[in-house]
Write an enzyme that holds these catalytic residues in place. Structure first.
Site, PDB file in Angstrom:
ATOM      1  N   CYS A 115       0.816  -1.232   0.000  1.00 51.22           N
ATOM      2  CA  CYS A 115       0.000   0.000   0.000  1.00 51.22           C
ATOM      3  C   CYS A 115       0.841   1.271   0.000  1.00 51.22           C
ATOM      4  O   CYS A 115       0.347   2.339  -0.360  1.00 51.22           O
ATOM      5  CB  CYS A 115      -0.948   0.001   1.194  1.00 51.22           C
ATOM      6  N   HIS A 249      -3.161   7.365   1.953  1.00 51.97           N
ATOM      7  CA  HIS A 249      -3.592   6.037   1.507  1.00 51.97           C
ATOM      8  C   HIS A 249      -5.016   5.818   1.997  1.00 51.97           C
ATOM      9  O   HIS A 249      -5.335   6.082   3.158  1.00 51.97           O
ATOM     10  CB  HIS A 249      -2.648   4.986   2.086  1.00 51.97           C
ATOM     11  N   ASN A 279     -10.018   0.005  -0.433  1.00 46.09           N
ATOM     12  CA  ASN A 279      -8.561   0.040  -0.361  1.00 46.09           C
ATOM     13  C   ASN A 279      -7.990  -0.553  -1.652  1.00 46.09           C
ATOM     14  O   ASN A 279      -8.109  -1.754  -1.887  1.00 46.09           O
ATOM     15  CB  ASN A 279      -8.112  -0.761   0.871  1.00 46.09           C
TER      16      ASN A 279
HETATM   17  O1  UT7 Z   1      -3.859  -0.996   3.502  1.00 45.33           O
HETATM   18  C1  UT7 Z   1      -3.104  -1.610   4.498  1.00 45.33           C
HETATM   19  C2  UT7 Z   1      -3.512  -1.165   5.770  1.00 45.33           C
HETATM   20  N1  UT7 Z   1      -4.736  -1.803   6.178  1.00 45.33           N
HETATM   21  C3  UT7 Z   1      -5.502  -1.187   7.018  1.00 45.33           C
HETATM   22  O2  UT7 Z   1      -5.193  -0.069   7.313  1.00 45.33           O
HETATM   23  C4  UT7 Z   1      -6.664  -1.879   7.642  1.00 45.33           C
HETATM   24  C5  UT7 Z   1      -6.683  -1.543   9.094  1.00 45.33           C
HETATM   25  N2  UT7 Z   1      -7.770  -2.118   9.876  1.00 45.33           N
HETATM   26  C6  UT7 Z   1      -9.042  -1.737   9.726  1.00 45.33           C
HETATM   27  O3  UT7 Z   1      -9.376  -0.947   8.858  1.00 45.33           O
HETATM   28  C7  UT7 Z   1     -10.078  -2.267  10.711  1.00 45.33           C
HETATM   29  O4  UT7 Z   1      -9.398  -2.867  11.784  1.00 45.33           O
HETATM   30  C8  UT7 Z   1     -11.054  -3.269  10.074  1.00 45.33           C
HETATM   31  C9  UT7 Z   1     -11.994  -2.534   9.143  1.00 45.33           C
HETATM   32  C10 UT7 Z   1     -10.297  -4.340   9.324  1.00 45.33           C
HETATM   33  C11 UT7 Z   1     -11.896  -3.948  11.166  1.00 45.33           C
HETATM   34  O5  UT7 Z   1     -12.556  -2.950  11.959  1.00 45.33           O
HETATM   35  P1  UT7 Z   1     -12.554  -3.084  13.557  1.00 45.33           P
HETATM   36  O6  UT7 Z   1     -13.391  -1.985  14.060  1.00 45.33           O
HETATM   37  O7  UT7 Z   1     -11.115  -3.120  13.982  1.00 45.33           O
HETATM   38  O8  UT7 Z   1     -13.306  -4.429  13.780  1.00 45.33           O
HETATM   39  P2  UT7 Z   1     -12.803  -5.769  14.497  1.00 45.33           P
HETATM   40  O9  UT7 Z   1     -11.755  -6.436  13.680  1.00 45.33           O
HETATM   41  O10 UT7 Z   1     -12.504  -5.474  15.907  1.00 45.33           O
HETATM   42  O11 UT7 Z   1     -14.133  -6.631  14.430  1.00 45.33           O
HETATM   43  C12 UT7 Z   1     -15.299  -6.270  15.179  1.00 45.33           C
HETATM   44  C13 UT7 Z   1     -16.366  -7.296  14.942  1.00 45.33           C
HETATM   45  C14 UT7 Z   1     -15.882  -8.733  15.140  1.00 45.33           C
HETATM   46  O12 UT7 Z   1     -16.932  -9.455  15.740  1.00 45.33           O
HETATM   47  P3  UT7 Z   1     -16.890  -9.766  17.311  1.00 45.33           P
HETATM   48  O13 UT7 Z   1     -15.622 -10.544  17.533  1.00 45.33           O
HETATM   49  O14 UT7 Z   1     -16.907  -8.441  17.987  1.00 45.33           O
HETATM   50  O15 UT7 Z   1     -18.133 -10.556  17.509  1.00 45.33           O
HETATM   51  C15 UT7 Z   1     -15.682  -9.226  13.723  1.00 45.33           C
HETATM   52  O16 UT7 Z   1     -15.837 -10.624  13.602  1.00 45.33           O
HETATM   53  O17 UT7 Z   1     -16.823  -7.217  13.592  1.00 45.33           O
HETATM   54  C16 UT7 Z   1     -16.802  -8.518  13.006  1.00 45.33           C
HETATM   55  N3  UT7 Z   1     -16.550  -8.365  11.571  1.00 45.33           N
HETATM   56  C17 UT7 Z   1     -17.539  -8.152  10.685  1.00 45.33           C
HETATM   57  N4  UT7 Z   1     -18.871  -8.052  10.832  1.00 45.33           N
HETATM   58  C18 UT7 Z   1     -19.594  -7.816   9.712  1.00 45.33           C
HETATM   59  C19 UT7 Z   1     -15.369  -8.378  10.921  1.00 45.33           C
HETATM   60  N5  UT7 Z   1     -15.564  -8.190   9.615  1.00 45.33           N
HETATM   61  C20 UT7 Z   1     -16.895  -8.038   9.435  1.00 45.33           C
HETATM   62  C21 UT7 Z   1     -17.716  -7.806   8.320  1.00 45.33           C
HETATM   63  N6  UT7 Z   1     -19.045  -7.698   8.490  1.00 45.33           N
HETATM   64  N7  UT7 Z   1     -17.190  -7.661   7.054  1.00 45.33           N
END
Ligand code: UT7
Length: 322
Positions: A115, A249, A279
């Site tokens: 990225c 980014h 992304n």
């Molecule tokens: O380009 C390279 C750099 N990459 C990035 O910068 C990505 C960085 N990370 C992020 O953007 C975020 O961490 C994410 C968008 C990937 C995830 O957001 P988050 O607020 O950190 O969510 P989380 O991983 O803590 O997940 C929260 C909940 C989980 O459920 P539980 O364990 O709380 O029951 C996940 O299983 O959301 C669930 N979850 C989803 N639910 C619905 C994860 N993906 C999804 C989904 N739809 N697509």
């Protein structure tokens, strides 16, 4: 070559025609439009058609940048493609693009910083130009991440899309204060397991799929980006209030907001396009840059900051006077 400055002469972009909305993603994996919008700001992504390759996206963006610069492809003596999703293991996608654009002279190579690829390319191109190795560089960030996604993993597949963006960079001796002012690059290979692709020619002889521990990447992204922006500003004696536009980014709207807040920059000064294409890895900075130039936000004389962070980890920032 003292006195030579690297100036952005033109910008270009290309997004594949097929748009996949969040509602469509909800038919593929267990997700909702609400979750994706709330957690990431993403509303849709573009997906390359069958038989449409990274080099095709790159060539279209490159052509648009040349047209915007008012330059002919024959004046380009270096093609640089930042990509983590090349057409083939080799040759470099850049040489394929070189051929597709009908460029027969100069050199072409790919650059791999995921990225951060475009920001890495910006710094490399600037140094190649000021060092005298090239005069006019076509720098392209192009990706078909749809081809390395695990379409059964809702935690990653909703986040990424395909696209390409490009700039023409030229060396000028009478640019005044215009052009690239400073670049800063960093990497940390110990963070491999937080964001990687589980395949490759030397390990599995397969292409592999993207794996990410999103929450961990998020935390590092905000800290690393704020640190590197501060470092590049410190080098130049400028402060966050001097920046007219941040072109980051485009990974997650919340990362953009959190980084702007940490830096004390007005969020209205941050160019945001993540809602339109998700992304797109190395393509995301030039896609956002092209948008803000095309709609008239970025104007001659503005101080523009580019920043990115990605797999590796890699991260970087550049300051350019438009
Ligand atoms: O380009 C390279 C750099 N990459 C990035 O910068 C990505 C960085 N990370 C992020 O953007 C975020 O961490 C994410 C968008 C990937 C995830 O957001 P988050 O607020 O950190 O969510 P989380 O991983 O803590 O997940 C929260 C909940 C989980 O459920 P539980 O364990 O709380 O029951 C996940 O299983 O959301 C669930 N979850 C989803 N639910 C619905 C994860 N993906 C999804 C989904 N739809 N697509």
């Amino acid at each position: 070559m003292s006195g030579t400055r690297t100036v952005v002469k033109g910008v270009g972009a290309y997004l594949p025609a097929r748009i996949v909305t969040n509602a469509e993603m909800a038919k593929i994996v267990d997700t909702t439009d609400d979750w994706i919008v709330e957690r990431t700001g993403i509303m849709q992504r573009h997906i390359a058609a069958e038989g449409e390759y990274t080099s095709d996206l790159a060539t279209a963006a490159g052509r648009a940048a040349l047209e915007n610069a008012g330059m002919d492809a024959s004046s380009i003596d270096m093609v640089l493609v930042a990509t983590a999703t090349p057409d083939e293991t080799f040759p470099a996608t850049a040489v394929t693009v070189q051929a597709k654009l009908g460029i027969t002279g100069g050199a072409a190579f790919d650059l791999q910083a995921v990225c951060s690829g475009f920001v890495y390319g910006f710094a490399v191109a600037d140094n190649l130009i000021r060092g005298g190795l090239a005069k006019n560089i076509l720098l392209i960030g192009a990706e078909t991440f749809s081809r390395i996604l695990d379409w059964e993993d809702r935690t990653t597949c909703v986040l990424f899309g395909d696209g390409a963006g490009a700039v023409v960079l030229s060396g000028e001796t009478d640019a005044g204060d215009r052009g690239i002012i400073a670049n800063k690059l960093r990497s940390d290979g110990t963070k491999h397991d937080l964001l990687y692709v589980d395949g490759g020619p030397s390990t599995t002889q397969t292409v592999g799929k993207l794996r990410m521990r999103g929450k961990d990447v998020f935390k590092h992204a905000v800290t690393n980006l704020a640190d590197i922006v501060e470092a590049v500003l410190q080098d130049t004696g400028l402060s966050p209030s001097d920046i007219d536009w941040i072109v980051p980014h485009q990974a997650n709207r919340r990362i953009l907001d959190a980084t702007a807040k940490k830096l004390g920059v007005d969020p209205d000064r941050v160019v945001v396009t993540v809602h339109d294409h998700g992304n797109t890895s190395a393509a995301s900075v030039p896609l956002a840059l092209e948008r803000a130039v095309r709609d008239g936000r970025i104007k001659r004389g503005d101080l523009v900051l580019l920043e990115a962070m990605g797999g590796g980890f890699t991260w970087g920032a550049s300051l350019v006077r438009w």
